[in-house]
Scaffold this active site. Structure first.
Site, PDB file in Angstrom:
ATOM      1  N   HIS A  54       0.826  -1.207   0.000  1.00 39.59           N
ATOM      2  CA  HIS A  54       0.000   0.000   0.000  1.00 39.59           C
ATOM      3  C   HIS A  54       0.864   1.263   0.000  1.00 39.59           C
ATOM      4  CE1 HIS A  54      -3.853   1.979   0.517  1.00 39.59           C
ATOM      5  NE2 HIS A  54      -3.346   2.727   1.460  1.00 39.59           N
ATOM      6  N   HIS A 100     -10.368   3.070  -1.006  1.00 35.28           N
ATOM      7  CA  HIS A 100     -10.554   2.727   0.408  1.00 35.28           C
ATOM      8  C   HIS A 100     -11.385   1.450   0.459  1.00 35.28           C
ATOM      9  CE1 HIS A 100     -10.065   4.833   4.505  1.00 35.28           C
ATOM     10  NE2 HIS A 100      -8.892   4.724   3.925  1.00 35.28           N
ATOM     11  N   HIS A 102     -10.647  -2.002   1.376  1.00 34.50           N
ATOM     12  CA  HIS A 102     -10.684  -2.927   2.517  1.00 34.50           C
ATOM     13  C   HIS A 102     -11.462  -2.342   3.699  1.00 34.50           C
ATOM     14  CE1 HIS A 102      -7.832  -5.028   0.065  1.00 34.50           C
ATOM     15  NE2 HIS A 102      -7.665  -5.986   0.948  1.00 34.50           N
ATOM     16  N   GLN A 245     -10.525   3.782  10.231  1.00 31.47           N
ATOM     17  CA  GLN A 245     -10.491   5.074  10.898  1.00 31.47           C
ATOM     18  C   GLN A 245     -11.888   5.689  10.972  1.00 31.47           C
ATOM     19  OE1 GLN A 245      -9.312   4.087   8.074  1.00 31.47           O
ATOM     20  NE2 GLN A 245      -7.192   4.625   7.734  1.00 31.47           N
TER      21      GLN A 245
END
Length: 739
Positions: A54, A100, A102, A245
């Protein structure tokens, strides 16, 4: 204190604790060699996130190097927060797309929301004001309750963040296929505007200058998010919700305004978003890019949880945080500026000359590693590549035209396929008019946003037909870029450049790596031919669930320049009596088509083919005609073929229809998905002038009958469809499936 629990360097090696963090045995040996000793727990964590796919692109770098990344207008290519392209008059457009995936599979609302937040920070960290958002979404079939849940929550997350922060979400695409059932794709794109003199870089220059932390405080959310994004999803992934997050769009709105004010100050040296790998990536990358080092005192990090370890602080991916470097002695100005916005700005370190990233906590040195080793020296793997077994089989197939009994019923059924059907249910949740600069709203070929203070506009779109790319990655890669450019041209824009989001399965599987290589080859060739360089992007690998990979989905985000807003063109018919033209020939190409999927329940055979030189010639002709004021409406022919394209142009208008005559075998004429085609309408008095500029065939005219009637070359009626009924079917399909 949790500090007591950290394993010592010997334990990390002997118990292979590094493997749990994502490092291989060989990589751990490299770390040991770089440091000349065994790393401690914090240092092992730093390497594990920075050397993840990543952050490091260690599996994809050799392929990414094939992309053309330079051009006359390119001011900043890949390597910074976002790419920048000149649009004249001392202005530039800044844009980037990121995935975004996963996080959105596990916690769809926050996963999607923080995807939007992260990409906005990439754009304003360059000094640009964000002016528009787009997205590209993939889900399984809407019949599944889990997919409905993911779809509803992802859209709500994007809306929740974008609407609160006051940036319009102006466009995007949504496609549905069974391969995305366990692994949805959520790609977010942000577009910003900047004056040349305001461009900022994420670089830590000037020994002795101050490193400051600004924005939200640090918690334990998102620790190892980058590593989590570099592995396949499994049943146990559900337990990794803490790696997702949580976003606060109101905090980010304040952060944008504070940072844009900060950029006007000569005290600022460098600025970078704390994105994937948080403080680790921002500090290591800023130091490495400047050829410097950074020393940081972690006791000064604003923390919202007690007892956080250096490891946790460095790896947290808490949102709405930036790292900045300011001239020594100017710190108080920065504190005052951020205080005005109710935001923290804290001195936490300084720039050094020795190229080391050095961390202190509670009076002790807790990490000391070369910044370049983290940011630039991840191993690069040349993965084995092997042609997918299905490819030769598909290429050898003799393709037959799907059997269609009733053309009208088939058209209605196609209009209700979720991939074709109206996405109004999605974009009605987005505020696409905030900032009052949106000229073309969602639902046309591309969105257009005005550049205030000028007569110019920016056209923007996201595109990728993953089915074509699965059938033939190289051909499909060319088509993805070409279709994006076609959409920009249909809106009156000149294609400028692309950002990409390469969504693939596990690159350690040779057949997946072959898909990556071939699709990048196709995209690169299209970018060169169409003169749209790649100015940045993102790679998302390991999009698999239980060993089943998603279709290869290299999404293209493209921005174009509308030189004069008078040229803005949309897809819907404008007035009765206008002539309808088709540009481009139709062949019996059904591989990967909506019709094939609808009739057979699967896709197979050869994808449509494309000749990029022909594509470029047609795009140039159409754009010239639009700029000469000769075009009333323009629509690219995509999923569902000509019958769907003509119907969409009628559905978008009020009280208008069309009577057209199409040559050739009826099913292909109506529903084949041949490339490089447009449906254009022209005022009758402009017929001659238009035909001088564009090679096109007049097929009919716009009527006031509120019906679309299509004849064959013998003048027999193939279908007559009431536009209101089509609109109702097309608009109602997705809400109906969600009930």
């Amino acid at each position: 204190m949790s500090l007591m629990l950290e394993p010592n360097p010997t334990q990390i090696k002997e118990e292979r604790i590094y493997a749990e963090m994502g490092l291989t045995d060989e990589e751990f040996a490299m770390v040991e060699k770089i440091l000349g000793r065994l790393p401690n727990y914090t240092e092992t964590g730093l390497f594990s996130v920075m050397w993840s796919e990543h952050c490091s692109y260690k599996n994809s770098k050799p392929v990414l190097r094939k992309f053309p990344t330079t051009g006359e207008r390119v001011l900043q290519g890949p390597g910074e927060g976002a790419g920048i392209v000149d649009i004249g008059d001392n202005q530039a457009v800044v844009f980037k797309m990121e995935s975004h995936n996963h996080p959105s599979a596990i916690e769809p609302y926050q996963g999607a929301a923080t995807g939007v937040g992260g990409i906005i920070r990439d754009v304003f960290s360059m000094g640009a004001r964000p002016v528009a958002l787009l997205n590209s979404l993939r889900f399984g079939e809407l019949q599944s309750p889990r997919v409905k849940y993911l779809f509803e929550e992802v859209v709500a997350g994007i809306a929740g963040y974008g609407n609160c922060i006051g940036i319009p979400t102006v466009g995007g695409e949504v496609q549905f296929d069974p391969c995305y059932e366990g692994n949805p794709l959520v790609n977010a794109m942000c577009v910003g505007l900047i004056n040349h003199e305001d461009i900022k870089k994420g670089q830590a220059h000037g020994a002795g200058n101050t490193v400051m932390y600004v924005g939200a405080s640090t918690g334990r959310d998102g620790i190892h998010g980058a590593t989590f994004a570099s592995e396949e999803l499994s049943e146990s992934s559900e337990a990794k919700r803490p790696a997702v997050q949580v976003g606060d769009p109101f905090m980010e709105k304040l952060l944008i305004e504070a940072c844009l004010e900060l950029i006007q100050s000569d005290a600022l040296v460098g600025i970078q978003d704390m994105g994937a790998a948080g403080l680790t990536s921002s500090s290591a990358e800023m130091a490495s890019k400047a050829g410097m080092g950074i020393e940081m005192y972690l006791d000064d990090v604003p923390q919202r949880e007690t007892g956080m370890t250096p490891y946790e602080m460095m790896l947290s991916e808490s949102q709405e945080r930036m790292l900045i470097v300011v001239k020594k002695g100017r710190e108080q100005e920065i504190v005052d500026l951020f205080e005005k916005y109710d935001l923290a700005a804290v001195t936490m370190g300084k720039v050094t000359e020795d190229k080391m990233l050095r961390l202190f906590h509670k009076g002790e040195k807790v990490a000391e590693v070369p910044a370049d080793a983290l940011a630039e020296e991840a191993p690069i793997y040349h993965k084995p590549s092997k042609e997918a077994a299905y490819f030769a089989e598909f290429q050898a197939m003799k393709m037959e035209t799907p059997k269609v009994e009733n053309y009208k019923e088939t058209l209605f059924a196609l209009l209700q396929q979720p991939t074709i059907a109206s996405k109004e249910w999605v974009y009605d949740q987005y505020d696409y008019q905030v900032r009052t600069s949106t000229v073309v709203t969602p639902g046309s070929d591309a969105a257009v946003v005005r550049v205030r203070g000028t007569e110019k506009g920016l056209a923007m779109t996201t595109d990728c037909n993953s089915r074509y790319i699965y059938l033939d990655p190289e051909m499909g890669g060319k088509i993805a870029v070409a279709e994006a450019a076609r959409n920009i041209v249909c809106s009156g824009g000149e294609p400028l450049a692309i950002t990409d989001c390469l969504n693939f399965g596990n690159p350690e599987k040779p057949e997946i790596f072959w898909q990556i290589e071939k699709s990048v080859d196709g995209m690169s060739e299209a970018c060169r031919t169409l003169q749209t360089p790649v100015i940045g992007g993102n790679v998302s690998m390991y999009n698999e669930r239980s060993g089943e990979a998603v279709y290869p989905t290299p999404t293209v985000g493209m921005v174009g320049l509308v030189h004069d807003l008078k040229h803005v063109t949309t897809q819907e018919f404008k007035q009765a009596g206008d002539l309808v033209y088709v540009i481009g020939e139709t062949k019996a190409e059904f591989g990967g088509s909506e019709l094939q999927k609808m009739i057979h329940g699967k896709i197979f055979g050869q994808s449509p083919s494309i000749d990029l030189d022909v594509e470029l010639k047609r795009q140039k002709q159409v754009l010239e005609a639009i700029q000469a004021g000769l075009v009333q409406s323009a629509h690219d022919v995509a999923e569902g073929g000509l019958a769907v394209a003509i119907s969409e142009s009628a559905i978008g208008a009020k009280g208008l229809g069309a009577t057209v005559k199409l040559d050739g075998e009826a099913t292909a004429a109506l529903f084949a998905e041949s490339q490089s085609r447009f449906v254009i309408t022209v005022k009758r008095e402009n017929k001659e002038a238009f035909e001088k500029v564009v090679e096109a065939i007049q097929v009919g005219e716009v009527t006031s009958t509120n019906e679309v009637t299509i004849h064959n070359e013998e003048n027999e009626v193939l279908l007559t469809a009431n536009v209101d009924e089509m609109r109702k079917a097309w608009k109602g399909a997705i809400p109906c499936l969600l009930k």
